[in-house]
Write a protein that holds these residues in place. Structure first.
Motif, PDB file in Angstrom:
ATOM      1  N   ILE A   7       0.844  -1.201   0.000  1.00  0.00           N
ATOM      2  CA  ILE A   7       0.000   0.000   0.000  1.00  0.00           C
ATOM      3  C   ILE A   7       0.878   1.250   0.000  1.00  0.00           C
ATOM      4  O   ILE A   7       0.589   2.239  -0.690  1.00  0.00           O
ATOM      5  CB  ILE A   7      -0.962  -0.022   1.209  1.00  0.00           C
ATOM      6  CG1 ILE A   7      -1.968  -1.156   1.037  1.00  0.00           C
ATOM      7  CG2 ILE A   7      -1.689   1.315   1.337  1.00  0.00           C
ATOM      8  CD1 ILE A   7      -2.935  -1.320   2.201  1.00  0.00           C
ATOM      9  N   ILE A  11       0.856   4.317  -2.678  1.00  0.00           N
ATOM     10  CA  ILE A  11       0.705   5.735  -2.335  1.00  0.00           C
ATOM     11  C   ILE A  11       1.850   6.548  -2.930  1.00  0.00           C
ATOM     12  O   ILE A  11       1.641   7.630  -3.497  1.00  0.00           O
ATOM     13  CB  ILE A  11       0.643   5.913  -0.795  1.00  0.00           C
ATOM     14  CG1 ILE A  11      -0.633   5.270  -0.249  1.00  0.00           C
ATOM     15  CG2 ILE A  11       0.693   7.381  -0.417  1.00  0.00           C
ATOM     16  CD1 ILE A  11      -0.706   5.216   1.260  1.00  0.00           C
ATOM     17  N   MET A  46      -2.477  14.437   2.456  1.00  0.00           N
ATOM     18  CA  MET A  46      -3.801  13.814   2.367  1.00  0.00           C
ATOM     19  C   MET A  46      -3.733  12.364   1.916  1.00  0.00           C
ATOM     20  O   MET A  46      -4.360  11.486   2.511  1.00  0.00           O
ATOM     21  CB  MET A  46      -4.668  14.624   1.399  1.00  0.00           C
ATOM     22  CG  MET A  46      -6.036  14.012   1.162  1.00  0.00           C
ATOM     23  SD  MET A  46      -6.900  14.800  -0.222  1.00  0.00           S
ATOM     24  CE  MET A  46      -6.702  13.599  -1.497  1.00  0.00           C
ATOM     25  N   LEU A  47      -2.986  12.106   0.841  1.00  0.00           N
ATOM     26  CA  LEU A  47      -3.044  10.773   0.230  1.00  0.00           C
ATOM     27  C   LEU A  47      -2.749   9.643   1.218  1.00  0.00           C
ATOM     28  O   LEU A  47      -3.554   8.720   1.345  1.00  0.00           O
ATOM     29  CB  LEU A  47      -2.117  10.707  -0.984  1.00  0.00           C
ATOM     30  CG  LEU A  47      -2.815  10.869  -2.338  1.00  0.00           C
ATOM     31  CD1 LEU A  47      -1.794  10.925  -3.452  1.00  0.00           C
ATOM     32  CD2 LEU A  47      -3.795   9.742  -2.591  1.00  0.00           C
ATOM     33  N   VAL A  50      -5.616   9.683   4.206  1.00  0.00           N
ATOM     34  CA  VAL A  50      -6.960   9.263   3.806  1.00  0.00           C
ATOM     35  C   VAL A  50      -6.952   7.809   3.338  1.00  0.00           C
ATOM     36  O   VAL A  50      -7.873   7.052   3.624  1.00  0.00           O
ATOM     37  CB  VAL A  50      -7.509  10.199   2.709  1.00  0.00           C
ATOM     38  CG1 VAL A  50      -8.839   9.701   2.194  1.00  0.00           C
ATOM     39  CG2 VAL A  50      -7.651  11.607   3.250  1.00  0.00           C
ATOM     40  N   THR A  51      -5.904   7.420   2.640  1.00  0.00           N
ATOM     41  CA  THR A  51      -5.849   6.033   2.161  1.00  0.00           C
ATOM     42  C   THR A  51      -5.886   5.060   3.334  1.00  0.00           C
ATOM     43  O   THR A  51      -6.687   4.121   3.358  1.00  0.00           O
ATOM     44  CB  THR A  51      -4.568   5.799   1.339  1.00  0.00           C
ATOM     45  OG1 THR A  51      -4.547   6.723   0.262  1.00  0.00           O
ATOM     46  CG2 THR A  51      -4.531   4.386   0.783  1.00  0.00           C
ATOM     47  N   LEU A  54      -9.351   5.342   5.235  1.00  0.00           N
ATOM     48  CA  LEU A  54     -10.462   4.717   4.504  1.00  0.00           C
ATOM     49  C   LEU A  54     -10.280   3.209   4.413  1.00  0.00           C
ATOM     50  O   LEU A  54     -11.238   2.449   4.513  1.00  0.00           O
ATOM     51  CB  LEU A  54     -10.547   5.299   3.091  1.00  0.00           C
ATOM     52  CG  LEU A  54     -11.612   6.362   2.824  1.00  0.00           C
ATOM     53  CD1 LEU A  54     -11.613   6.725   1.349  1.00  0.00           C
ATOM     54  CD2 LEU A  54     -12.985   5.870   3.243  1.00  0.00           C
ATOM     55  N   TYR A  55      -9.023   2.797   4.250  1.00  0.00           N
ATOM     56  CA  TYR A  55      -8.800   1.357   4.137  1.00  0.00           C
ATOM     57  C   TYR A  55      -9.117   0.666   5.466  1.00  0.00           C
ATOM     58  O   TYR A  55      -9.727  -0.398   5.484  1.00  0.00           O
ATOM     59  CB  TYR A  55      -7.365   1.050   3.704  1.00  0.00           C
ATOM     60  CG  TYR A  55      -7.123  -0.434   3.671  1.00  0.00           C
ATOM     61  CD1 TYR A  55      -7.767  -1.231   2.728  1.00  0.00           C
ATOM     62  CD2 TYR A  55      -6.335  -1.054   4.624  1.00  0.00           C
ATOM     63  CE1 TYR A  55      -7.614  -2.604   2.725  1.00  0.00           C
ATOM     64  CE2 TYR A  55      -6.169  -2.421   4.629  1.00  0.00           C
ATOM     65  CZ  TYR A  55      -6.809  -3.187   3.675  1.00  0.00           C
ATOM     66  OH  TYR A  55      -6.675  -4.551   3.685  1.00  0.00           O
ATOM     67  N   LEU A  58     -12.997   0.622   5.432  1.00  0.00           N
ATOM     68  CA  LEU A  58     -13.689  -0.210   4.423  1.00  0.00           C
ATOM     69  C   LEU A  58     -13.081  -1.599   4.280  1.00  0.00           C
ATOM     70  O   LEU A  58     -13.788  -2.569   4.031  1.00  0.00           O
ATOM     71  CB  LEU A  58     -13.626   0.474   3.044  1.00  0.00           C
ATOM     72  CG  LEU A  58     -14.438   1.738   2.848  1.00  0.00           C
ATOM     73  CD1 LEU A  58     -14.072   2.375   1.513  1.00  0.00           C
ATOM     74  CD2 LEU A  58     -15.923   1.420   2.870  1.00  0.00           C
ATOM     75  N   GLY A  59     -11.773  -1.699   4.403  1.00  0.00           N
ATOM     76  CA  GLY A  59     -11.084  -2.938   4.084  1.00  0.00           C
ATOM     77  C   GLY A  59     -11.140  -3.948   5.215  1.00  0.00           C
ATOM     78  O   GLY A  59     -11.792  -3.732   6.240  1.00  0.00           O
ATOM     79  N   ALA A  60     -10.473  -5.045   5.004  1.00  0.00           N
ATOM     80  CA  ALA A  60     -10.439  -6.097   6.013  1.00  0.00           C
ATOM     81  C   ALA A  60      -8.993  -6.457   6.300  1.00  0.00           C
ATOM     82  O   ALA A  60      -8.536  -7.543   5.970  1.00  0.00           O
ATOM     83  CB  ALA A  60     -11.209  -7.308   5.512  1.00  0.00           C
TER      84      ALA A  60
END
Lengths: 241, 636
Positions: A7, A11, A46-47, A50-51, A54-55, A58-60
Motif C-alpha cells: 500500500i 501511495i 492527504m493521500l 486518507v488512504t 479509509l482502508y 472499508l477494508g479487512a
C-alpha cells in the motif's frame, strides 16, 4: 506487513504521478505560486492519511492474520513443528511431554533410532508414566522388528502401573497373538475394545482383531472352524520377520 | 493479500479522481498551469490504480479465492478458466469496476491527445472526467464493493450465471461500456465549452473523433449483444425490445443524432445549442441505461426497493448531473446561439430534421421502457410493453429518417435547391421502388415487410454510392470521412435487408422427434439420429444429432444441446446453427418427451446474418470517419 508495504508503494506511486508533473512544470516556468506549493503539501499529507483511514474503515486488514491462523490450524507444517520442537527441547531438555511428542513424530517419519532416544529420555524424566513407557516399548519394537525382549518388559512395567494403558494393552495382545496364545490375546484386546471410544477406526480395527482371535481360538479348540484365513491383526509392520 | 491490495488501490484511485476533478477545474479557473499539470498526472495515477484493482479482482477469480464474496457469488471451482476471467465483469460490482477502468482509460487518452487543445479547455475536460470517475469510484467503494471478504471462506462458489458462460459475454459488456463511457468525453467537452462560453466550430472538431469512436464501440456492443441473444437464448430472435436492450438503444440513437449534429457545427458553426444538448443527452442516457440494467429496477421495482442504497445513489447522481448540466445549459445557451441562419432547404436543416426524428423515435422507446416501471412504482400493476407497441411506433418513425439519409448528403451546406436535389436522385428513387416491388417476388411470396426493407435499403445504397461517385468524379478524390459516411450508410442498408427479409420470410416448426424421424422445413430435411449424454466441465448436456439434407444431399450435421448446470441447476438451450450467406438453419432442443422423444424447434432464418454484417459495416464506417476527423484535427 507485506500488505502495508505494498500500500505504501501504491501511495508513493500516486504521489509521484500527481507531483512529478508539477515539478517538471516548475522547471519550465521557473516559479510557482504559494497556492501551488500549499496544494502540493496538502496532497502529500492527504493521500497517505486518507488512504490508510479509509482502508481501515472499508477494508479487512485483519483477514490476513485470521487466514494465517486458520491455515495453521487446518494444515500445519509437520516438518516445521518437528524442527521447532527439537529446538525447544535443546533449550529446555527437562520436558517429558516434549520428548514424548517428538518421539511420536519420529515414529511417524520412521526415524526409529531417534524415536528410541527421545522416548528413552522421556521415560527417565517420567518413570511412572505408563503411556510414555508403552510408547518407548513400541519404538524399540519397531526398530528391532519384534516385541520380544526389552519391549515386552517395558509393556509389562506399563501395565503394572496402569492396567488401562491402551497402547500397552494393544501391544501385549499383539505379542500374545504372534505367539499364537489366542486366549491371552483376547484377554488384552477385549479389555482394550471396552476402553476405546466407539465409532473410531482404532476401535473397529481392534474389534476385528478380537473377532479374528476368537476364530483362531475356536479352531484351536477343535470347533467348527471358520472359512477363509482371517486378516492379519492390526500393526502388520510388527509382524515377525 | 491481493484482494486487499486491490481494495486499497481503489481507495487511492478515488482520491486521485477527486484531485483530478479539483485541480482540473480550479486550474482552469485560476489559470494555474501547475494545477492543470497535476490534474493530468492524477489521471495517469488513477488509471494505474484502477487497473491494479481490476487485475486484483480478476486474479481472485482465477485462483478461486472464495474469501472474496464477489468470487464466491459468481464463480466456482468447476468454472472453466476463460469464464473465471470474464466473470470478473459478470457481476454488478465487477461491471461497474470495468466501467470505471474504461473511464480512466478514456481519460488518459484525452490527457494524452488533448495537448493541442487550449490549456484551459483541456483542464476543464480533465476536471469533469475526474469528477465523473470520483462518482463511480465512490459508488463502487461505498455501495457495490467488489472486495468484500468472507471469513471463513466457503469451500466452493455458487457459479456464474450460465447465460453469461459464453464467448459473447467476453466482448459484449466491454464494448457496450466503451461506448457508454466514451460519450462521457463528448459530455465533458460540452460542459467545458459551456463553462468557458467558447462553443465554436473548433469545439465540435475536437469532440467529434471521440464521439465517433464511442458510437463505434456502442454499435459493436449492441451488435454482439443482439447476436448473443440470437444464438444463446434459444428462440432465434435478434431483438426483443427488452428493456435492457432499449437501455442501450437509447444512447445509441442520441449518439447518432449527436455525431451528425457535430458535423453541422463543425462545418457551418450551426446547430450549436442543439449539439450541446445532444452531448448532454447521449451521456445522460448512457448513465440511465446503466442505472436501469444494473440497479435491478427492470426485473422488478420492488427488487430495487429491497436494496435502495445502490439505486438511490445513482438516482441522486443522475439528478445532480443532469440537473446541473441543464442549469448550466440554460444559463449559457443564450450566449452561444448560432450566428448562421438556418435555411429551410439545406444540409443543416436536413440533418436537424433527421435528428428530431431520431429523438422522437428515442422518446417512443423511452416511453415504452419507462412507462411499465412508473406504473408499477405507483401501484398500477405489472404490464409489459412488447414488440407490438415498438413495431407500430418505432418503425414508422424510422422510414422518413431513411428517406432523409439518402437525401441529406446530396444537399449543400447553407442553402440548397430542392428541385436540384430531387433531379439528381430521381432515378435512384424510381429504381428503389421498382426493387422493393419486384425483388420480394423472387422469394415466391410478396410480403410488405420485405418490400419496405428492400426498397429503403436500395434507396440508401443507390443514393449513397452514386453520390460518392459523383463527388469523386467532381473533385478527383474522396476524403476518409466521406468513405466513413458511405460505409456506415451502406452498412445500415445491409442491416435493413436482413431485418426486412428475416421478418418476412423466416419459417419455423416445432416437432416431436425420435431417432430416425425426418422433419421437413423449407428446402431442408432434418434427420434426427438420437440424443446422448455428454459431460461438460460444470454441466451435463443432452446432445441431439441431426443430419441436415438439402435436395437429398447431406449438407451438414447439427448438434443442439440441452444443458443442466451443476451448481445452479439451471437449464440452458444451446442452439445449433448452420450459418450461411443467404440465411441460417437453426435448431434448438425443446423438452424431453417420454420414450426417448424430444421436441425440436427448427427455424430457417433467411439473410439474418446481414443484420450483424450491416452493423459491422456501420462500425467500420465509424472508424473511418473518426480517422478522417482526426486527420483534419491534426491539420488545423
Amino acid at each position: 506487513m507485506n500488505l502495508w508495504i505494498a500500500i505504501g508503494v501504491l501511495i508513493l506511486l500516486a504521489l509521484a504521478c500527481v507531483l512529478l508533473p508539477l515539478l517538471r512544470k516548475r522547471k519550465a516556468l521557473g516559479e510557482t505560486t504559494a497556492a501551488t506549493r500549499w496544494s502540493a503539501a496538502g496532497v502529500l499529507g492527504m493521500l497517505p492519511a486518507v488512504t490508510i483511514g479509509l482502508y481501515m474503515y472499508l477494508g479487512a486488514p485483519g483477514i490476513l492474520t485470521e487466514q494465517a491462523l486458520t491455515q495453521a490450524q487446518t494444515s500445519y507444517d509437520v516438518d516445521g513443528m518437528v524442527k521447532a520442537l527439537e529446538g525447544k527441547l535443546k533449550a529446555t531438555p527437562n520436558d517429558p511431554e516434549g520428548w514424548y511428542a517428538l518421539g511420536r513424530a519420529y515414529i511417524a517419519y520412521q526415524r526409529y533410532d531417534d524415536a528410541e532416544e527421545a522416548l528413552r529420555k522421556a521415560t527417565i524424566q517420567a518413570p511412572k508414566d505408563a503411556r510414555i513407557i508403552a510408547q518407548y516399548a513400541e519404538a524399540i519394537a519397531l526398530k528391532q522388528g519384534n516385541l520380544s525382549g526389552r519391549p515386552m518388559e517395558l509393556i509389562q512395567t506399563a501395565l503394572d502401573i496402569s492396567y488401562e494403558e491402551t497402547k500397552a494393552l494393544e501391544l501385549a495382545g499383539l505379542d500374545a497373538f504372534q505367539r499364537e496364545k489366542w486366549a491371552e490375546a483376547l484377554h488384552y484386546w477385549r479389555r482394550l475394545v471396552k476402553l476405546l471410544p466407539k465409532d473410531t477406526d482404532h476401535h473397529d480395527a481392534i474389534a476385528q482383531a478380537v473377532a479374528t482371535a476368537e476364530r483362531k481360538l475356536d479352531l484351536s479348540l477343535g470347533g467348527s472352524g471358520m472359512p477363509a484365513p482371517p486378516p492379519p491383526p492390526q500393526k502388520p509392520k510388527l509382524a515377525p520377520h | 493479500m491481493i484482494p486487499e491490495l486491490g481494495h486499497a488501490a481503489l481507495i487511492v484511485a478515488l482520491q486521485l479522481a477527486l484531485l483530478q476533478g479539483f485541480f482540473g477545474l480550479a486550474g482552469a479557473w485560476r489559470d494555474n498551469p501547475g494545477w492543470m499539470a497535476m490534474a493530468r498526472g492524477a489521471s495517469v495515477g488513477q488509471l494505474l490504480c484502477v487497473l491494479v484493482g481490476f487485475l486484483a479482482l480478476a486474479w481472485s477469480f482465477v485462483v478461486n479465492d472464495f474469501s472474496v464474496m464477489n468470487v464466491a457469488d459468481h464463480s466456482s471451482r468447476h468454472l472453466p478458466l476463460q469464464y473465471r476471467v470474464t466473470a470478473t465483469w459478470g457481476s454488478h460490482e465487477g461491471s461497474f469496476l470495468l466501467w470505471t477502468l474504461l473511464l480512466s482509460g478514456w481519460t488518459v487518452a484525452v490527457a494524452w491527445q488533448g495537448r493541442q487543445l487550449p490549456a484551459d479547455l483541456h483542464a476543464r475536460v480533465m476536471g469533469i472526467l475526474g469528477l465523473l470517475a470520483f462518482f463511480f469510484l465512490a459508488y463502487l467503494l461505498f455501495t457495490s464493493n467488489p472486495f468484500m471478504r468472507l471469513h471463513p471462506p466457503p469451500a466452493n462458489g455458487s457459479d456464474l450465471n450460465p447465460l453469461l458462460q459464453d464467448p459473447g459475454m467476453v466482448l459484449h459488456p466491454p464494448l457496450l461500456y466503451m461506448g457508454y463511457v466514451g460519450f462521457s468525453v463528448a459530455f465533458a467537452f460540452a460542459i467545458a465549452a459551456l463553462i468557458s462560453g467558447r462553443l465554436d466550430a473548433a469545439w465540435a472538431r475536437w469532440a467529434r473523433p471521440w464521439t465517433l469512436m464511442a458510437w463505434t464501440f456502442l454499435t459493436l456492443g449492441i451488435m454482439i449483444g443482439s447476436w448473443w441473444a440470437y444464438y444463446e437464448l434459444g428462440w432465434g430472435g435478434w431483438w426483443f425490445w427488452d428493456p435492457s436492450e432499449n437501455a442501450s438503444l437509447m444512447p445509441w440513437l442520441a449518439g447518432t443524432a449527436l455525431l451528425h449534429s457535430l458535423m453541422a457545427t463543425e462545418q457551418r458553426n450551426a446547430l450549436r445549442v442543439w449539439t450541446v444538448l445532444l452531448a448532454l443527452l447521449a451521456f445522460s442516457l448512457s448513465l440511465i441505461g446503466t442505472f436501469l440494467v444494473r440497479s435491478g429496477v427492470l426485473s422488478s421495482v420492488h427488487a430495487f426497493a429491497l436494496d435502495p442504497l445502490r439505486g438511490l445513489f445513482i438516482l441522486v447522481f443522475l439528478c445532480i448531473l443532469i440537473g446541473s448540466s441543464l442549469i448550466l445549459f440554460a444559463k449559457r445557451a443564450g450566449s452561444i446561439k448560432s450566428a448562421a441562419q438556418l435555411h429551410m432547404v439545406s444540409r443543416e436543416s436536413a440533418l436537424l430534421t433527421g435528428n428530431v426524428l431520431l429523438l422522437a423515435a428515442l422518446a417512443t422507446v423511452m416511453l415504452g421502457t419507462l412507462y411499465p416501471l412508473i406504473l408499477d412504482a405507483f401501484g398500477g400493476g405489472k404490464i409489459s410493453v412488447g414488440p407490438p407497441y415498438f413495431n407500430a411506433v418505432f418503425v414508422p418513425m424510422m422510414v422518413p429518417v431513411l428517406l432523409l439519409l439518402g437525401l441529406a448528403p446530396r444537399m449543400r451546406w447553407g442553402e440548397a435547391s430542392l428541385p436540384d436535389v430531387l433531379k439528381q436522385i430521381r432515378w435512384q428513387a424510381v429504381a428503389a421502388v421498382a426493387i422493393g416491388l419486384a425483388l420480394p417476388l423472387a422469394f415466391g411470396d410478396w410480403r410488405w415487410q420485405a418490400a419496405l426493407g428492400l426498397a429503403l435499403a436500395a434507396w440508401v445504397i443507390l443514393s449513397t454510392v452514386t453520390g460518392l461517385l459523383a463527388r469523386r468524379l467532381a473533385s478527383g478524390g474522396l476524403p476518409l470521412s466521406a468513405w466513413g459516411m458511405g460505409t456506415a450508410h451502406v452498412g445500415l442498408a445491409v442491416g435493413l435487408i436482413g431485418m426486412g427479409l428475416v421478418s418476412a420470410y423466416q419459417s419455423e416448426k416445432t416437432v416431436a422427434m425420435k431417432a430416425g424421424d425426418i422433419a421437413q422445413l423449407g428446402a431442408y430435411e432434418f434427420m434426427y439420429q438420437g440424443a446422448q449424454e455428454v459431460p461438460g466441465p460444470n454441466y451435463s448436456a443432452m446432445r441431439g444429432t441431426l443430419e441436415l439434407k438439402k435436395s437429398g444431399q447431406t449438407v451438414g450435421t447439427l448438434l443442439p444441446e440441452k444443458r443442466i448446470y451443476v451448481r445452479s441447476k439451471m437449464t440452458m438451450t444451446e442452439a445449433a446453427i448452420r450459418y450461411g450467406f443467404s440465411g441460417d438453419v437453426y435448431v434448438a432442443m425443446g423438452e424431453p418427451l417420454p420414450d426417448g422423444v424430444w421436441s425440436m424447434q427448427l427455424y430457417l432464418k433467411p439473410f439474418v446474418g446481414w443484420l450483424w454484417g450491416g452493423a459491422l459495416l456501420m462500425a467500420a464506417g465509424g472508424v473511418l470517419a473518426a480517422m478522417g476527423a482526426r486527420r483534419k484535427d491534426n491539420k488545423v
